[in-house]
Design a protein around this motif. Structure first.
Motif, PDB file in Angstrom:
ATOM      1  N   PRO A  33       5.958  -4.378 -17.973  1.00 31.50           N
ATOM      2  CA  PRO A  33       6.028  -2.920 -17.830  1.00 31.50           C
ATOM      3  C   PRO A  33       4.705  -2.250 -18.210  1.00 31.50           C
ATOM      4  O   PRO A  33       4.056  -2.642 -19.188  1.00 31.50           O
ATOM      5  CB  PRO A  33       7.148  -2.522 -18.797  1.00 31.50           C
ATOM      6  N   HIS A  34       4.309  -1.254 -17.435  1.00 32.80           N
ATOM      7  CA  HIS A  34       3.105  -0.509 -17.755  1.00 32.80           C
ATOM      8  C   HIS A  34       3.200   0.119 -19.148  1.00 32.80           C
ATOM      9  O   HIS A  34       2.189   0.217 -19.859  1.00 32.80           O
ATOM     10  CB  HIS A  34       2.882   0.590 -16.713  1.00 32.80           C
ATOM     11  N   GLU A  35       4.379   0.542 -19.516  1.00 35.16           N
ATOM     12  CA  GLU A  35       4.560   1.156 -20.836  1.00 35.16           C
ATOM     13  C   GLU A  35       4.111   0.209 -21.943  1.00 35.16           C
ATOM     14  O   GLU A  35       3.436   0.612 -22.895  1.00 35.16           O
ATOM     15  CB  GLU A  35       6.027   1.545 -21.037  1.00 35.16           C
ATOM     16  N   ALA A  36       4.468  -1.083 -21.814  1.00 35.48           N
ATOM     17  CA  ALA A  36       4.084  -2.070 -22.825  1.00 35.48           C
ATOM     18  C   ALA A  36       2.579  -2.322 -22.799  1.00 35.48           C
ATOM     19  O   ALA A  36       1.940  -2.491 -23.847  1.00 35.48           O
ATOM     20  CB  ALA A  36       4.847  -3.376 -22.586  1.00 35.48           C
ATOM     21  N   LEU A  37       1.987  -2.347 -21.614  1.00 39.15           N
ATOM     22  CA  LEU A  37       0.547  -2.556 -21.503  1.00 39.15           C
ATOM     23  C   LEU A  37      -0.225  -1.374 -22.083  1.00 39.15           C
ATOM     24  O   LEU A  37      -1.226  -1.555 -22.791  1.00 39.15           O
ATOM     25  CB  LEU A  37       0.160  -2.780 -20.041  1.00 39.15           C
ATOM     26  N   HIS A  38       0.223  -0.145 -21.795  1.00 38.59           N
ATOM     27  CA  HIS A  38      -0.425   1.034 -22.369  1.00 38.59           C
ATOM     28  C   HIS A  38      -0.331   1.002 -23.897  1.00 38.59           C
ATOM     29  O   HIS A  38      -1.291   1.364 -24.604  1.00 38.59           O
ATOM     30  CB  HIS A  38       0.218   2.320 -21.843  1.00 38.59           C
ATOM     31  N   ASP A  39       0.793   0.554 -24.412  1.00 38.17           N
ATOM     32  CA  ASP A  39       1.001   0.526 -25.864  1.00 38.17           C
ATOM     33  C   ASP A  39       0.003  -0.402 -26.545  1.00 38.17           C
ATOM     34  O   ASP A  39      -0.646  -0.015 -27.530  1.00 38.17           O
ATOM     35  CB  ASP A  39       2.430   0.090 -26.179  1.00 38.17           C
TER      36      ASP A  39
ATOM     37  N   ILE B 239       0.844  -1.185   0.000  1.00 40.85           N
ATOM     38  CA  ILE B 239       0.000   0.000   0.000  1.00 40.85           C
ATOM     39  C   ILE B 239       0.887   1.246   0.000  1.00 40.85           C
ATOM     40  O   ILE B 239       1.886   1.319   0.713  1.00 40.85           O
ATOM     41  CB  ILE B 239      -0.952  -0.023   1.222  1.00 40.85           C
ATOM     42  N   GLY B 240       0.560   2.216  -0.855  1.00 44.63           N
ATOM     43  CA  GLY B 240       1.362   3.427  -0.992  1.00 44.63           C
ATOM     44  C   GLY B 240       2.408   3.364  -2.089  1.00 44.63           C
ATOM     45  O   GLY B 240       2.949   4.400  -2.485  1.00 44.63           O
ATOM     46  N   ASP B 241       2.697   2.158  -2.605  1.00 45.97           N
ATOM     47  CA  ASP B 241       3.668   2.018  -3.694  1.00 45.97           C
ATOM     48  C   ASP B 241       3.128   2.660  -4.972  1.00 45.97           C
ATOM     49  O   ASP B 241       1.906   2.782  -5.173  1.00 45.97           O
ATOM     50  CB  ASP B 241       3.969   0.549  -3.982  1.00 45.97           C
ATOM     51  N   ARG B 242       4.064   3.023  -5.859  1.00 41.95           N
ATOM     52  CA  ARG B 242       3.725   3.552  -7.181  1.00 41.95           C
ATOM     53  C   ARG B 242       4.374   2.645  -8.237  1.00 41.95           C
ATOM     54  O   ARG B 242       5.434   2.958  -8.770  1.00 41.95           O
ATOM     55  CB  ARG B 242       4.224   4.992  -7.341  1.00 41.95           C
ATOM     56  N   PRO B 243       3.744   1.538  -8.574  1.00 43.16           N
ATOM     57  CA  PRO B 243       4.374   0.561  -9.472  1.00 43.16           C
ATOM     58  C   PRO B 243       4.522   1.099 -10.893  1.00 43.16           C
ATOM     59  O   PRO B 243       3.703   1.884 -11.367  1.00 43.16           O
ATOM     60  CB  PRO B 243       3.408  -0.634  -9.439  1.00 43.16           C
ATOM     61  N   PHE B 244       5.558   0.627 -11.573  1.00 42.92           N
ATOM     62  CA  PHE B 244       5.753   0.948 -12.985  1.00 42.92           C
ATOM     63  C   PHE B 244       5.531  -0.296 -13.837  1.00 42.92           C
ATOM     64  O   PHE B 244       5.740  -0.279 -15.051  1.00 42.92           O
ATOM     65  CB  PHE B 244       7.171   1.490 -13.218  1.00 42.92           C
ATOM     66  N   GLN B 245       5.086  -1.385 -13.189  1.00 44.54           N
ATOM     67  CA  GLN B 245       4.833  -2.627 -13.894  1.00 44.54           C
ATOM     68  C   GLN B 245       3.703  -3.366 -13.180  1.00 44.54           C
ATOM     69  O   GLN B 245       3.397  -3.087 -12.024  1.00 44.54           O
ATOM     70  CB  GLN B 245       6.105  -3.499 -13.906  1.00 44.54           C
ATOM     71  N   SER B 246       3.070  -4.285 -13.905  1.00 45.00           N
ATOM     72  CA  SER B 246       2.025  -5.114 -13.312  1.00 45.00           C
ATOM     73  C   SER B 246       2.509  -6.548 -13.237  1.00 45.00           C
ATOM     74  O   SER B 246       3.352  -6.990 -14.027  1.00 45.00           O
ATOM     75  CB  SER B 246       0.728  -5.037 -14.133  1.00 45.00           C
ATOM     76  N   CYS B 247       1.945  -7.279 -12.291  1.00 46.90           N
ATOM     77  CA  CYS B 247       2.421  -8.614 -11.964  1.00 46.90           C
ATOM     78  C   CYS B 247       1.437  -9.663 -12.472  1.00 46.90           C
ATOM     79  O   CYS B 247       0.259  -9.660 -12.098  1.00 46.90           O
ATOM     80  CB  CYS B 247       2.582  -8.731 -10.446  1.00 46.90           C
ATOM     81  N   LEU B 248       1.902 -10.561 -13.316  1.00 46.85           N
ATOM     82  CA  LEU B 248       1.133 -11.702 -13.793  1.00 46.85           C
ATOM     83  C   LEU B 248       1.519 -12.920 -12.957  1.00 46.85           C
ATOM     84  O   LEU B 248       2.692 -13.268 -12.873  1.00 46.85           O
ATOM     85  CB  LEU B 248       1.415 -11.950 -15.275  1.00 46.85           C
TER      86      LEU B 248
END
Length: 247
Positions: A113-119, A49-58
């Motif tokens: 990476p969130h960047e790849a998911l947003h893409d 809680i409070g983290d700011r992730p730059f990736q999501s976990c599968l």
């Protein structure tokens, strides 16, 4: 490859297809997502809680939980996640975590990476819709859990949880002969259904004594599905699994 011989993204695709129809191109796009595979021991936080992730976990192997801690240090588990799930998918748009995610068994995890998911979401609107549906189903499961904690007895809550996990694991091909792996301690089950570990032990004994389940080690076998459904007041509608090829 994971230890079960599957490509890392295979379970994610299978899970999404259980709730949303995907084209061959969309499945290939998901299969091509960059993913960093790592392994964690039980009782390790993945995000806090409070983290700011730059990736999501599968989640590729094992079980994880979503939890919160009260000021008195008491833990409430608000969700279990099984292989194929993305427990922190909301972090793609909610930048600050409002809950923690932890392993409850040895886990194999794939970080995307969130960047790849947003893409891919920008390029494939239907993949965006699939991810949206995934988070909506998570919300539906949460509402069902809240109903259980508020209005069902511990025996019924445990029966309901076992029904749910059976169907969720079936959706990703991890059930054989109505048997599945349940690597959860009685303390973890207690924190999920809002009971004491002693009460959980008693409830599991009652379920076995009533001929509804059989357990050995971490393996659980459902012996009488219809009676277990009745005991748990279980209606699978809230899982929104596809039936006969329809979403």
């Amino acid at each position: 490859m994971t230890s079960n011989g599957k490509a890392p993204n295979t379970l994610m695709i299978r899970k999404l297809e259980s709730i949303f129809p995907l084209s061959d191109e969309e499945k290939q796009t998901l299969a091509d997502l960059p993913i960093h595979v790592t392994r964690l021991k039980p009782d390790r936080d993945i995000v806090r809680i409070g983290d700011r992730p730059f990736q999501s976990c599968l989640l590729l192997e094992g079980f994880t939980c979503v939890y919160k801690i009260t000021a008195e240090g008491k833990r409430q588990i608000v969700a279990f996640h099984v292989p194929g799930d993305i427990p922190d998918l909301q972090s793609l748009h909610l930048k600050v975590m409002d809950n923690s995610v932890a392993t409850v068994s040895p886990c194999t995890l794939g970080f995307i990476p969130h960047e790849a998911l947003h893409d891919i979401c920008n390029r494939f609107p239907r993949i965006t819709a699939a991810f949206w549906r995934e988070t909506l189903v998570d919300g539906s499961i949460f509402r069902e859990w809240m109903t259980g904690i508020g209005r069902r007895e511990a025996y019924n809550r445990m029966a309901h949880l076992l029904c749910e996990l059976l169907l969720r694991l079936k959706a990703v091909g991890l059930v054989e002969d109505e048997t599945f792996d349940l690597p959860l301690t009685q303390n973890e089950l207690a924190d999920a259904i809002g009971a004491s570990a002693v009460h959980v032990n008693r409830v599991l004994q009652e379920l076995r004594g009533d001929g509804l389940i059989r357990s050995k080690g971490t393996q659980v076998q459902i012996l009488d599905w219809e009676r277990l459904r009745e005991a748990g007041d279980f209606d699978p509608l809230y899982l929104h699994l596809r039936q006969d090829g329809n979403a």
